[in-house]
Design a protein around this motif. Structure first.
Motif, PDB file in Angstrom:
ATOM      1  N   LEU A  16       0.892  -1.119   0.009  1.00 35.87           N
ATOM      2  CA  LEU A  16       0.077  -0.022   0.030  1.00 35.87           C
ATOM      3  C   LEU A  16       0.687   1.239  -0.041  1.00 35.87           C
ATOM      4  O   LEU A  16       0.686   2.165  -1.004  1.00 35.87           O
ATOM      5  CB  LEU A  16      -0.929   0.083   1.166  1.00 35.87           C
ATOM      6  CG  LEU A  16      -1.829   1.210   1.414  1.00 35.87           C
ATOM      7  CD1 LEU A  16      -2.674   1.412   0.355  1.00 35.87           C
ATOM      8  CD2 LEU A  16      -2.518   1.025   2.742  1.00 35.87           C
ATOM      9  N   ALA A  17       1.877   1.178   0.962  1.00 36.86           N
ATOM     10  CA  ALA A  17       2.942   2.290   0.883  1.00 36.86           C
ATOM     11  C   ALA A  17       3.507   2.727  -0.542  1.00 36.86           C
ATOM     12  O   ALA A  17       3.815   3.718  -0.895  1.00 36.86           O
ATOM     13  CB  ALA A  17       3.711   2.063   1.930  1.00 36.86           C
ATOM     14  N   ALA A  18       3.823   1.242  -1.116  1.00 37.58           N
ATOM     15  CA  ALA A  18       4.760   1.433  -2.296  1.00 37.58           C
ATOM     16  C   ALA A  18       3.624   2.130  -3.300  1.00 37.58           C
ATOM     17  O   ALA A  18       4.011   3.067  -4.318  1.00 37.58           O
ATOM     18  CB  ALA A  18       5.194   0.186  -2.706  1.00 37.58           C
ATOM     19  N   ASN A  49      18.057   5.537  -3.977  1.00 39.12           N
ATOM     20  CA  ASN A  49      17.499   4.838  -5.209  1.00 39.12           C
ATOM     21  C   ASN A  49      16.193   5.099  -5.584  1.00 39.12           C
ATOM     22  O   ASN A  49      15.821   4.702  -6.707  1.00 39.12           O
ATOM     23  CB  ASN A  49      17.537   3.302  -4.323  1.00 39.12           C
ATOM     24  CG  ASN A  49      18.658   2.616  -4.104  1.00 39.12           C
ATOM     25  OD1 ASN A  49      19.514   2.803  -4.932  1.00 39.12           O
ATOM     26  ND2 ASN A  49      18.765   1.711  -2.865  1.00 39.12           N
ATOM     27  N   THR A  50      15.391   6.051  -4.864  1.00 36.04           N
ATOM     28  CA  THR A  50      14.227   6.307  -5.429  1.00 36.04           C
ATOM     29  C   THR A  50      14.077   7.759  -5.826  1.00 36.04           C
ATOM     30  O   THR A  50      13.124   7.989  -6.330  1.00 36.04           O
ATOM     31  CB  THR A  50      13.218   6.203  -4.067  1.00 36.04           C
ATOM     32  OG1 THR A  50      13.329   6.814  -3.134  1.00 36.04           O
ATOM     33  CG2 THR A  50      12.835   4.987  -3.805  1.00 36.04           C
ATOM     34  N   TRP A 132      14.663  -1.259   2.233  1.00 34.31           N
ATOM     35  CA  TRP A 132      15.108  -1.913   0.698  1.00 34.31           C
ATOM     36  C   TRP A 132      13.800  -2.419   0.122  1.00 34.31           C
ATOM     37  O   TRP A 132      13.736  -2.180  -1.073  1.00 34.31           O
ATOM     38  CB  TRP A 132      15.898  -3.011   1.084  1.00 34.31           C
ATOM     39  CG  TRP A 132      16.666  -3.745  -0.015  1.00 34.31           C
ATOM     40  CD1 TRP A 132      17.497  -3.498  -0.986  1.00 34.31           C
ATOM     41  CD2 TRP A 132      15.847  -5.272  -0.365  1.00 34.31           C
ATOM     42  NE1 TRP A 132      17.397  -4.445  -2.094  1.00 34.31           N
ATOM     43  CE2 TRP A 132      16.729  -5.311  -1.639  1.00 34.31           C
ATOM     44  CE3 TRP A 132      15.190  -5.994  -0.104  1.00 34.31           C
ATOM     45  CZ2 TRP A 132      16.448  -6.658  -2.546  1.00 34.31           C
ATOM     46  CZ3 TRP A 132      15.016  -7.078  -0.599  1.00 34.31           C
ATOM     47  CH2 TRP A 132      15.380  -7.444  -2.033  1.00 34.31           C
ATOM     48  N   MET A 133      12.966  -3.119   0.783  1.00 33.27           N
ATOM     49  CA  MET A 133      11.882  -3.651   0.373  1.00 33.27           C
ATOM     50  C   MET A 133      10.938  -2.662  -0.326  1.00 33.27           C
ATOM     51  O   MET A 133      10.287  -2.844  -1.443  1.00 33.27           O
ATOM     52  CB  MET A 133      11.094  -4.506   1.306  1.00 33.27           C
ATOM     53  CG  MET A 133      11.760  -5.874   1.559  1.00 33.27           C
ATOM     54  SD  MET A 133      11.002  -7.213   2.269  1.00 33.27           S
ATOM     55  CE  MET A 133       9.867  -6.264   3.164  1.00 33.27           C
ATOM     56  N   LEU A 134      10.833  -1.571   0.299  1.00 31.84           N
ATOM     57  CA  LEU A 134      10.068  -0.440   0.029  1.00 31.84           C
ATOM     58  C   LEU A 134      10.694   0.250  -1.161  1.00 31.84           C
ATOM     59  O   LEU A 134       9.820   0.464  -2.179  1.00 31.84           O
ATOM     60  CB  LEU A 134       9.716   0.866   0.900  1.00 31.84           C
ATOM     61  CG  LEU A 134       8.712   1.789   0.764  1.00 31.84           C
ATOM     62  CD1 LEU A 134       7.287   1.128   0.411  1.00 31.84           C
ATOM     63  CD2 LEU A 134       8.927   2.649   1.914  1.00 31.84           C
ATOM     64  N   ALA A 135      11.691   0.483  -1.350  1.00 33.54           N
ATOM     65  CA  ALA A 135      12.488   0.946  -2.411  1.00 33.54           C
ATOM     66  C   ALA A 135      12.354  -0.100  -3.607  1.00 33.54           C
ATOM     67  O   ALA A 135      12.169   0.703  -4.629  1.00 33.54           O
ATOM     68  CB  ALA A 135      13.957   1.573  -2.233  1.00 33.54           C
ATOM     69  N   ARG A 136      12.581  -1.431  -3.471  1.00 32.29           N
ATOM     70  CA  ARG A 136      12.373  -2.299  -4.462  1.00 32.29           C
ATOM     71  C   ARG A 136      10.775  -2.257  -5.247  1.00 32.29           C
ATOM     72  O   ARG A 136      11.093  -2.293  -6.349  1.00 32.29           O
ATOM     73  CB  ARG A 136      12.857  -3.442  -4.061  1.00 32.29           C
ATOM     74  CG  ARG A 136      12.884  -4.798  -5.036  1.00 32.29           C
ATOM     75  CD  ARG A 136      12.785  -6.226  -4.598  1.00 32.29           C
ATOM     76  NE  ARG A 136      11.761  -6.516  -3.607  1.00 32.29           N
ATOM     77  CZ  ARG A 136      11.621  -7.605  -3.258  1.00 32.29           C
ATOM     78  NH1 ARG A 136      12.426  -8.538  -3.170  1.00 32.29           N
ATOM     79  NH2 ARG A 136      10.380  -7.658  -2.709  1.00 32.29           N
ATOM     80  N   GLU A 137      10.013  -1.865  -4.306  1.00 28.01           N
ATOM     81  CA  GLU A 137       8.576  -2.054  -5.021  1.00 28.01           C
ATOM     82  C   GLU A 137       8.295  -0.594  -5.526  1.00 28.01           C
ATOM     83  O   GLU A 137       7.493  -0.761  -6.353  1.00 28.01           O
ATOM     84  CB  GLU A 137       7.643  -2.387  -3.816  1.00 28.01           C
ATOM     85  CG  GLU A 137       7.712  -3.825  -3.189  1.00 28.01           C
ATOM     86  CD  GLU A 137       7.456  -4.740  -4.343  1.00 28.01           C
ATOM     87  OE1 GLU A 137       6.533  -4.577  -5.062  1.00 28.01           O
ATOM     88  OE2 GLU A 137       8.122  -5.723  -4.112  1.00 28.01           O
TER      89      GLU A 137
END
Length: 139
Positions: A16-18, A49-50, A132-137
């Motif tokens: 949801l945040a992504a 990264n973002t 990391w998971m948030l940036a990846r998504e």
């Protein structure tokens, strides 16, 4: 007692945040904040990264509300590492109607937080994994 965090709920809230972060056209309008030293490197890497902005040290009060200040910024979204430590930027975001996404532990205050991502925010490894998971998504 021992508190258990449901990883399934953590994943749902992370997705949801992504989606919320991706919906913002200009990535520089997203600000990641970490007052605790455990999350400062993770916030820096997330911003790198973002393409978002970050505040990875002491938050200067008035950054979102005082236009006279040199560090004044008008973000469209806040990503906060620990709502307990970063209470000042969350309160100012509430004044300026800025939505807040926060990584919350079981004892974190959630007033003025719009999206709560339940996770352990007391360890640099768990914070690094979550960012990391948030940036990846997002990418």
């Amino acid at each position: 007692g021992v508190h258990i965090i449901n990883i399934g709920k953590t994943w749902e809230k992370l997705m949801l945040a992504a989606r919320i972060i991706v919906a913002i056209e200009n990535p520089e309008d997203v600000v990641a904040i970490s007052g605790p030293t455990m999350g400062q490197r993770a916030v820096y890497k997330f911003a790198q990264n973002t393409g978002s902005s970050y505040i990875a040290s002491r938050y200067t009060p008035g950054c979102f509300t005082n236009q006279i200040q040199k560090k004044f910024m008008e973000p469209r979204l806040l990503v906060v590492t620990d709502p307990y430590v970063d209470h000042q930027p969350i309160k100012e975001a509430a004044y300026a109607n800025i939505p807040v996404i926060a990584f919350c532990d079981v004892n974190s205050p959630v007033r003025y937080v719009d999206v709560v991502i339940p996770c352990n925010n007391k360890s640099k490894h768990s914070l690094a994994l979550m960012y990391w998971m948030l940036a990846r998504e997002v990418n």
